[in-house]
Design a protein around this motif. Structure first.
Motif, mmCIF file in Angstrom:
data_model
loop_
_atom_site.group_PDB
_atom_site.id
_atom_site.type_symbol
_atom_site.label_atom_id
_atom_site.label_comp_id
_atom_site.label_asym_id
_atom_site.label_seq_id
_atom_site.Cartn_x
_atom_site.Cartn_y
_atom_site.Cartn_z
ATOM 1 N N MET A 52 0.826 -1.210 0.000
ATOM 2 C CA MET A 52 0.000 0.000 0.000
ATOM 3 C C MET A 52 0.863 1.264 0.000
ATOM 4 S SD MET A 52 -2.950 -1.292 2.593
ATOM 5 C CE MET A 52 -3.921 0.164 2.856
ATOM 6 N N PHE A 53 1.971 1.220 0.696
ATOM 7 C CA PHE A 53 2.875 2.381 0.666
ATOM 8 C C PHE A 53 3.255 2.695 -0.772
ATOM 9 C CE2 PHE A 53 4.659 1.116 5.069
ATOM 10 C CZ PHE A 53 3.671 1.840 5.695
ATOM 11 N N HIS A 54 3.606 1.650 -1.494
ATOM 12 C CA HIS A 54 4.033 1.880 -2.880
ATOM 13 C C HIS A 54 2.867 2.349 -3.739
ATOM 14 C CE1 HIS A 54 8.179 0.636 -2.590
ATOM 15 N NE2 HIS A 54 7.810 -0.359 -1.819
ATOM 16 N N ARG A 56 0.385 3.964 -2.871
ATOM 17 C CA ARG A 56 -0.019 5.320 -2.520
ATOM 18 C C ARG A 56 1.035 6.369 -2.866
ATOM 19 N NH1 ARG A 56 -3.532 9.123 -2.221
ATOM 20 N NH2 ARG A 56 -3.406 10.514 -0.456
ATOM 21 N N ARG B 16 9.259 11.380 -2.275
ATOM 22 C CA ARG B 16 8.294 10.311 -1.992
ATOM 23 C C ARG B 16 8.238 10.033 -0.491
ATOM 24 N NH1 ARG B 16 9.241 4.154 -3.983
ATOM 25 N NH2 ARG B 16 11.082 4.454 -2.702
ATOM 26 N N GLN B 98 -8.832 5.487 -5.865
ATOM 27 C CA GLN B 98 -8.095 4.605 -4.976
ATOM 28 C C GLN B 98 -9.045 3.928 -4.009
ATOM 29 O OE1 GLN B 98 -5.635 7.655 -4.103
ATOM 30 N NE2 GLN B 98 -3.827 6.816 -5.104
ATOM 31 N N VAL B 102 -6.349 2.522 0.830
ATOM 32 C CA VAL B 102 -5.151 3.269 0.491
ATOM 33 C C VAL B 102 -5.309 4.729 0.859
ATOM 34 C CG1 VAL B 102 -3.710 4.067 -1.399
ATOM 35 C CG2 VAL B 102 -4.368 1.686 -1.260
ATOM 36 N N LEU B 105 -4.641 5.513 4.338
ATOM 37 C CA LEU B 105 -3.268 5.301 4.757
ATOM 38 C C LEU B 105 -2.626 6.601 5.244
ATOM 39 C CD1 LEU B 105 -1.051 3.148 4.880
ATOM 40 C CD2 LEU B 105 -0.441 3.745 2.548
ATOM 41 N N LEU B 121 8.267 3.603 7.422
ATOM 42 C CA LEU B 121 8.379 4.026 6.027
ATOM 43 C C LEU B 121 9.752 3.736 5.425
ATOM 44 C CD1 LEU B 121 6.427 7.408 6.136
ATOM 45 C CD2 LEU B 121 5.748 5.321 4.946
ATOM 46 N N GLY B 124 9.438 -0.044 4.908
ATOM 47 C CA GLY B 124 8.379 -0.507 4.021
ATOM 48 C C GLY B 124 8.346 0.177 2.669
ATOM 49 N N LEU B 125 8.652 1.456 2.652
ATOM 50 C CA LEU B 125 8.585 2.212 1.402
ATOM 51 C C LEU B 125 9.965 2.353 0.767
ATOM 52 C CD1 LEU B 125 6.843 3.972 -0.558
ATOM 53 C CD2 LEU B 125 7.344 5.916 0.909
#
Lengths: 279, 172
Positions: A52-54, A56, B16, B98, B102, B105, B121, B124-125
């Motif tokens: 979901m991070f990606h 979003r 980002r 979306q 999401v 989030l 983050l 995870g990101l």
């Protein structure tokens, strides 16, 4: 111990999701997940959160970078790092700076009276070959035009920093790079920089001769390997580009000087680079 | 070498991350801008050959934490449960189709303590390893893992509470 699964703690679950466990521990966690639906649901949620991070936020990567986030102390062409923008400016520069050092003004240069807009348009609408090496040549020509007006010694390579710079470039390109010596043809190495490229970084070396004519050599590390190609000529206005591909690397020599002289130099460059990698 | 050219390569990723961290386009770009300016003002401290990305994330972390501290010392209390704030924050996403999950989030992330949000983050990101996160945030790996564990679990609970049928409403 066989019936009773080894104890799995919270941190193991996260490390499992993040691929940070040893093979052995991973197997143990997987076993525990099979036996415990609640744990499995949790882990599955953790995976979902990451995706979901990606989902979003990855779109931010494709947003154009606002001007205020482009380092801007020296307001010059180098700050325009986006190629499309780059191309536009380069087209403008072809006219504006008038760098027609040589006389090989190709058919591509419109009447100067038509102004900037039409130049930009003509370069945009020129049929672009699907051949990626030609795209490469085109970019090189643009880079040559964009950077050539910097007459002074480029900041990137001050006196004595040449070695550092060459090492830095070698790291970026993933190979040993040694700028060839072109003194035989009257050109001195004058500077160099790293350029972003669609297929990976490109190293650009700048040379200058006693008459102030400039020549650039670009070496790009390509993602796709291909066989050695013959020299090709790409002409963009007054700029001639001789380019060729050798395995994972693309090379291009650009200058606004006589083609025959350039071809000679391109051969010289090729010979020096080939012997360097062989040795 | 020109470090500016190098920095530029990292800007999209910094943006980002900042967007996820701050959840406001202008404020997150402010964060990126402060980070870049600070980086440019101390390029001599950057060791050539070391990881520029890690260095930038460390700088951004310091800038961010300073902002968080300043904001809390000003003691303007804004309830995170205030639904009206949420509505306006979410309005930007209207053009996108979306999923509810999401879109929520952003909201859920903002309810994590800042130090947990960072770790969640970055892992995870940004897909950093625990060691990389530890280096970037200048904390022990054990702290990374406990913040991750608490943060991610909290986020999961928040998101689970935001499933359709729960009180959060779909924003047009």
């Amino acid at each position: 111990m066989n019936d009773q699964p080894v104890s799995i703690n919270e941190e193991d679950l996260h490390a499992y999701v993040d691929g940070a466990l040893s093979e052995e521990r991973r197997a143990q966690v997987e076993q525990a997940l099979e036996q415990n639906p609640a744990l499995a649901a949790k882990v599955s949620d953790y995976f979902s959160l990451n995706s979901m991070f990606h989902e979003r936020y990855d779109r931010v990567l494709n947003e154009p970078v606002p001007a205020r986030l482009r380092p801007r102390k020296e307001r010059n062409w180098r700050d325009a790092m986006n190629w499309p923008q780059f191309a536009g400016m380069a087209a403008a520069l072809v006219l504006g700076v008038g760098i027609g050092v040589g006389t090989n003004m190709g058919r591509g240069v419109p009447d100067s009276g038509t102004g900037m807009a039409s130049t930009t348009q003509s370069s945009d609408t020129r049929p672009v070959s699907a051949d990626s090496t030609e795209m490469f040549a085109r970019r090189v020509a643009i880079a040559h035009v964009v950077y050539m007006p910097q007459v002074g010694r480029p900041a990137e390579m001050g006196q004595g920093h040449e070695e550092d710079f060459v090492r830095f470039l070698s790291n970026k390109l993933g190979t040993d790079v040694h700028p060839p010596m072109l003194t035989k043809s009257g050109f001195q190495l004058d500077g160099g920089r790293m350029l972003p490229g669609k297929d990976g970084p490109m190293a650009q070396f700048m040379y200058r001769n006693a008459d102030g004519e400039r020549l650039t050599l670009v070496i790009s590390h390509r993602k796709a390997s291909s066989n050695t190609t013959a020299f090709k000529l790409y002409q963009d206005g007054p700029v001639n580009v001789f380019y060729w591909v050798d395995g994972n690397f693309g090379y291009a020599v650009s200058a606004g000087i006589d083609r025959n002289v350039m071809l000679q130099i391109a051969h010289d460059v090729y010979a020096q680079l080939t012997s360097a990698t062989a040795g | 070498m020109d470090i500016r050219d190098e920095l530029m390569e990292h800007v999209p990723r910094l943006r980002r991350y900042a967007r996820a961290l701050v959840n406001n386009r202008d404020l997150s770009d402010d964060l990126v801008q402060d980070t870049l300016e600070r980086a440019l003002s101390r390029t001599e401290k950057f060791k050539a050959g070391s990881d520029l990305r890690a260095w930038l994330f460390t700088i951004m972390h310091n800038v961010f934490i300073n902002q968080v501290r300043k904001a809390s010392s000003k003691a303007v209390h804004v309830s995170v449960d205030d639904e009206s704030i949420v509505e306006t924050e979410f309005a930007v996403a209207a053009a996108h189709t979306q999923s509810l999950e999401v879109r929520d989030l952003d909201y859920a992330l903002q309810r994590l303590p800042a130090e947990q949000r960072e770790v969640v983050l970055l892992v995870g990101l940004e897909e950093m390893s625990y060691t990389e996160v530890a280096l970037a945030l200048e904390i022990p790996v054990g702290t990374v893992m406990s913040r991750l564990s608490r943060g991610r679990e909290r986020l999961r609970a928040l998101m689970a509470g935001a499933q359709p049928g729960a009180k959060l409403q779909v924003v047009r």
